[in-house]
Scaffold this motif. Sequence first.
Motif, mmCIF file in Angstrom:
data_model
loop_
_atom_site.group_PDB
_atom_site.id
_atom_site.type_symbol
_atom_site.label_atom_id
_atom_site.label_comp_id
_atom_site.label_asym_id
_atom_site.label_seq_id
_atom_site.Cartn_x
_atom_site.Cartn_y
_atom_site.Cartn_z
ATOM 1 N N ASP A 54 0.820 -1.214 0.000
ATOM 2 C CA ASP A 54 0.000 0.000 0.000
ATOM 3 C C ASP A 54 0.854 1.265 0.000
ATOM 4 N N ARG B 147 -1.745 5.834 -5.668
ATOM 5 C CA ARG B 147 -3.200 5.763 -5.840
ATOM 6 C C ARG B 147 -3.671 6.880 -6.772
ATOM 7 N N ASP C 78 -11.330 1.213 -3.694
ATOM 8 C CA ASP C 78 -9.934 0.884 -3.442
ATOM 9 C C ASP C 78 -9.278 0.206 -4.639
ATOM 10 N N ARG D 169 -6.161 2.027 -6.525
ATOM 11 C CA ARG D 169 -4.823 1.431 -6.395
ATOM 12 C C ARG D 169 -4.333 0.809 -7.705
#
Length: 177
Positions: free
Chosen positions: A42, A47, A99, A103
Amino acid sequence: FGVLALQLVRIQAWQQAEIASRVAVDRSTGEVAANPRIIDEDLRVQRGRILDRRGAIVAETIMDGGLARRSYPDPNTAYVAGFFSPLLYGRSGLEATYDAVLRGDVTLDTWTEWAGALLGRPPKGLDLQLTLDATLQQRAHELLGDRVGAVVLVEVRTGAVLVLASNPHFDPEALVT
């Protein structure tokens, strides 16, 4: 042995994602333990941005020394996006709902995805365009002032949400580490 083998297959195949993303909290110290591979991943992904209807930035990723940090430049629109804080709080709101898109797990071009994986490039997320209007959102906050309440403005013909203002609200920038 057959039952044991079935149980192992069930755990390794069907519960793999659940086990990998499990988070535990030590009751005596309050320490949080999670899978460091997921958190490290992450922190390397750039992103996608979250934009209002006119392209104003609601949330963006700033790369600092190879690590990604989420930034929310306008506190009047930031809380609408939710938050993304992989080291402490995880994700919520639009950051959690979209998400996979933000991402880069969902891409429009398979060839680019394969080339990036082959070259070892971290995925780059896609942008998310909202119907929210940052100018109207600012005006709603000015009208609310210090009073407790909320303002919601919806375009009736299209169902587009133009304003989602509330007071009190939180600043997701304070949750990012």
